[in-house]
Design a protein around this motif. Structure first.
Motif, PDB file in Angstrom:
ATOM      1  N   ARG A  59     -21.563   6.125 -70.538  1.00 49.37           N
ATOM      2  CA  ARG A  59     -21.025   5.315 -69.439  1.00 49.37           C
ATOM      3  C   ARG A  59     -19.884   6.023 -68.723  1.00 49.37           C
ATOM      4  NH1 ARG A  59     -23.002  -0.065 -69.591  1.00 49.37           N
ATOM      5  NH2 ARG A  59     -24.049  -0.515 -71.550  1.00 49.37           N
ATOM      6  N   ASP A  60     -19.177   6.924 -69.419  1.00 56.19           N
ATOM      7  CA  ASP A  60     -18.085   7.656 -68.780  1.00 56.19           C
ATOM      8  C   ASP A  60     -18.562   8.885 -68.012  1.00 56.19           C
ATOM      9  OD1 ASP A  60     -18.724   9.429 -70.785  1.00 56.19           O
ATOM     10  OD2 ASP A  60     -16.771   9.388 -71.759  1.00 56.19           O
ATOM     11  N   GLY A  61     -19.885   9.134 -67.999  1.00 59.83           N
ATOM     12  CA  GLY A  61     -20.453  10.250 -67.236  1.00 59.83           C
ATOM     13  C   GLY A  61     -20.750  11.487 -68.059  1.00 59.83           C
ATOM     14  N   ALA A  62     -20.283  11.568 -69.297  1.00 57.05           N
ATOM     15  CA  ALA A  62     -20.554  12.730 -70.145  1.00 57.05           C
ATOM     16  C   ALA A  62     -22.039  12.770 -70.498  1.00 57.05           C
ATOM     17  CB  ALA A  62     -19.710  12.669 -71.411  1.00 57.05           C
ATOM     18  N   LEU A  63     -22.605  13.979 -70.517  1.00 61.46           N
ATOM     19  CA  LEU A  63     -24.019  14.147 -70.844  1.00 61.46           C
ATOM     20  C   LEU A  63     -24.176  14.602 -72.283  1.00 61.46           C
ATOM     21  CD1 LEU A  63     -25.310  15.892 -67.600  1.00 61.46           C
ATOM     22  CD2 LEU A  63     -25.544  13.509 -68.262  1.00 61.46           C
ATOM     23  N   LEU A  64     -25.182  14.049 -72.971  1.00 62.04           N
ATOM     24  CA  LEU A  64     -25.473  14.376 -74.362  1.00 62.04           C
ATOM     25  C   LEU A  64     -26.871  14.969 -74.457  1.00 62.04           C
ATOM     26  CD1 LEU A  64     -24.253  11.016 -75.929  1.00 62.04           C
ATOM     27  CD2 LEU A  64     -22.944  13.121 -75.664  1.00 62.04           C
ATOM     28  N   HIS A  65     -26.997  16.084 -75.137  1.00 67.91           N
ATOM     29  CA  HIS A  65     -28.278  16.757 -75.346  1.00 67.91           C
ATOM     30  C   HIS A  65     -28.636  16.556 -76.819  1.00 67.91           C
ATOM     31  CE1 HIS A  65     -30.724  20.558 -74.116  1.00 67.91           C
ATOM     32  NE2 HIS A  65     -31.473  19.588 -74.588  1.00 67.91           N
ATOM     33  N   ILE A  66     -29.702  15.799 -77.082  1.00 63.26           N
ATOM     34  CA  ILE A  66     -30.059  15.421 -78.450  1.00 63.26           C
ATOM     35  C   ILE A  66     -31.422  16.004 -78.805  1.00 63.26           C
ATOM     36  CG2 ILE A  66     -30.514  13.479 -79.994  1.00 63.26           C
ATOM     37  CD1 ILE A  66     -28.679  11.808 -78.157  1.00 63.26           C
ATOM     38  N   ALA A  67     -31.485  16.731 -79.914  1.00 66.99           N
ATOM     39  CA  ALA A  67     -32.749  17.278 -80.416  1.00 66.99           C
ATOM     40  C   ALA A  67     -33.460  16.199 -81.229  1.00 66.99           C
ATOM     41  CB  ALA A  67     -32.487  18.500 -81.287  1.00 66.99           C
ATOM     42  N   THR A  68     -34.776  16.074 -81.023  1.00 66.69           N
ATOM     43  CA  THR A  68     -35.546  15.045 -81.727  1.00 66.69           C
ATOM     44  C   THR A  68     -36.928  15.574 -82.081  1.00 66.69           C
ATOM     45  OG1 THR A  68     -36.448  12.813 -81.582  1.00 66.69           O
ATOM     46  CG2 THR A  68     -36.293  14.025 -79.536  1.00 66.69           C
ATOM     47  N   ARG A  69     -37.493  15.053 -83.138  1.00 71.16           N
ATOM     48  CA  ARG A  69     -38.849  15.431 -83.533  1.00 71.16           C
ATOM     49  C   ARG A  69     -39.891  14.569 -82.832  1.00 71.16           C
ATOM     50  NH1 ARG A  69     -39.117  18.988 -87.209  1.00 71.16           N
ATOM     51  NH2 ARG A  69     -37.449  19.378 -88.640  1.00 71.16           N
ATOM     52  N   ASP A  70     -39.574  13.301 -82.627  1.00 71.97           N
ATOM     53  CA  ASP A  70     -40.507  12.362 -82.006  1.00 71.97           C
ATOM     54  C   ASP A  70     -39.801  11.702 -80.822  1.00 71.97           C
ATOM     55  OD1 ASP A  70     -42.402  10.509 -81.303  1.00 71.97           O
ATOM     56  OD2 ASP A  70     -42.621   9.662 -83.312  1.00 71.97           O
ATOM     57  N   ARG A  71     -39.918  12.321 -79.676  1.00 74.01           N
ATOM     58  CA  ARG A  71     -39.211  11.898 -78.466  1.00 74.01           C
ATOM     59  C   ARG A  71     -39.534  10.444 -78.106  1.00 74.01           C
ATOM     60  NH1 ARG A  71     -37.110  13.775 -73.646  1.00 74.01           N
ATOM     61  NH2 ARG A  71     -37.901  12.704 -71.812  1.00 74.01           N
ATOM     62  N   ARG A  72     -40.788  10.095 -78.094  1.00 72.70           N
ATOM     63  CA  ARG A  72     -41.215   8.761 -77.666  1.00 72.70           C
ATOM     64  C   ARG A  72     -40.677   7.685 -78.607  1.00 72.70           C
ATOM     65  NH1 ARG A  72     -42.097   6.261 -73.368  1.00 72.70           N
ATOM     66  NH2 ARG A  72     -43.713   7.631 -72.641  1.00 72.70           N
ATOM     67  N   ALA A  73     -40.815   7.868 -79.907  1.00 76.25           N
ATOM     68  CA  ALA A  73     -40.338   6.867 -80.863  1.00 76.25           C
ATOM     69  C   ALA A  73     -38.816   6.721 -80.797  1.00 76.25           C
ATOM     70  CB  ALA A  73     -40.769   7.242 -82.281  1.00 76.25           C
ATOM     71  N   PHE A  74     -38.115   7.842 -80.652  1.00 76.88           N
ATOM     72  CA  PHE A  74     -36.656   7.808 -80.541  1.00 76.88           C
ATOM     73  C   PHE A  74     -36.227   7.039 -79.289  1.00 76.88           C
ATOM     74  CE2 PHE A  74     -32.835  10.110 -78.844  1.00 76.88           C
ATOM     75  CZ  PHE A  74     -31.909   9.473 -79.653  1.00 76.88           C
ATOM     76  N   TYR A 101     -34.009   2.912 -86.510  1.00 77.60           N
ATOM     77  CA  TYR A 101     -34.778   4.140 -86.363  1.00 77.60           C
ATOM     78  C   TYR A 101     -34.106   5.209 -87.203  1.00 77.60           C
ATOM     79  CZ  TYR A 101     -36.905   8.251 -84.253  1.00 77.60           C
ATOM     80  OH  TYR A 101     -37.591   9.429 -84.053  1.00 77.60           O
ATOM     81  N   GLU A 102     -34.911   5.959 -87.919  1.00 77.73           N
ATOM     82  CA  GLU A 102     -34.387   7.072 -88.701  1.00 77.73           C
ATOM     83  C   GLU A 102     -35.375   8.218 -88.615  1.00 77.73           C
ATOM     84  OE1 GLU A 102     -32.605   8.062 -93.121  1.00 77.73           O
ATOM     85  OE2 GLU A 102     -33.310   6.051 -92.659  1.00 77.73           O
ATOM     86  N   GLU A 103     -34.866   9.375 -88.298  1.00 79.46           N
ATOM     87  CA  GLU A 103     -35.696  10.561 -88.163  1.00 79.46           C
ATOM     88  C   GLU A 103     -35.338  11.505 -89.305  1.00 79.46           C
ATOM     89  OE1 GLU A 103     -35.711  13.716 -84.747  1.00 79.46           O
ATOM     90  OE2 GLU A 103     -36.567  11.832 -84.061  1.00 79.46           O
ATOM     91  N   LYS A 104     -36.249  11.639 -90.230  1.00 77.14           N
ATOM     92  CA  LYS A 104     -35.999  12.482 -91.397  1.00 77.14           C
ATOM     93  C   LYS A 104     -36.637  13.843 -91.196  1.00 77.14           C
ATOM     94  CE  LYS A 104     -35.871   8.576 -94.489  1.00 77.14           C
ATOM     95  NZ  LYS A 104     -36.412   7.946 -95.670  1.00 77.14           N
ATOM     96  N   VAL A 105     -36.082  14.814 -91.876  1.00 81.44           N
ATOM     97  CA  VAL A 105     -36.613  16.167 -91.823  1.00 81.44           C
ATOM     98  C   VAL A 105     -37.716  16.294 -92.863  1.00 81.44           C
ATOM     99  CG1 VAL A 105     -36.034  18.593 -92.151  1.00 81.44           C
ATOM    100  CG2 VAL A 105     -34.417  17.069 -91.035  1.00 81.44           C
TER     101      VAL A 105
END
Length: 156
Positions: free
Chosen positions: A127-142, A2-6
């Protein structure tokens, strides 16, 4: 996988207008006033930078590349094995971003300060419990690609 280009339409349009304008000034000057043409081209270049700074920052900080081993978001590299498949499954089955539980903080991945306007976001756990907030253009495909890589289940 998967690759999300601008999208580059805005960058191309702004750069084309700049180049056409500078060439028009140079042709109109007819070889005279070269210093003024160069100076004006420099001033208009600063204006061009103002118009393309946000798309360029999205390119550097929010570009997503997913391989079977690594999730790259901007400058960050996260091993796929470190992601919690349950959080991927929860995000996949949710229609909205999963909220961050009270008392916890999610790290915005990629190097930006926040999720840019016009982009959706996904909150995933490691898995260690840390939360990641990721910005995406196409949520479903990602999330579909991430579910395939992590082995998280997908319902219809």
């Amino acid at each position: 996988m998967y690759e999300e280009k601008v999208p580059k339409i805005w960058l191309t349009l702004c750069t084309t207008v700049y180049v056409v304008g500078v060439v028009w000034m140079a042709v109109d000057a007819g070889g005279e006033d070269t210093g003024i043409v160069v100076g004006m081209a420099g001033l208009f270049f600063l204006l061009l930078l103002a118009f393309v700074s946000v798309p360029l920052s999205k390119y550097f900080y929010n570009r997503i590349v997913l391989t079977p081993d690594v999730l790259r978001v901007g400058r960050a590299r996260i091993p796929v094995a470190a992601l919690d498949p349950a959080s991927v499954s929860a995000a996949l089955h949710s229609t909205r971003p999963v909220p961050v539980p009270p008392g916890q903080k999610a790290r915005v991945v990629g190097g930006g300060w926040a999720v840019p306007l016009g982009m959706d976001s996904v909150v995933l756990a490691q898995r260690d419990g840390a939360l990641l907030h990721i910005a995406t253009r196409d949520r479903r495909a990602f999330l579909d690609a991430l579910a395939r890589v992590t082995g998280a289940g997908r319902v219809g």
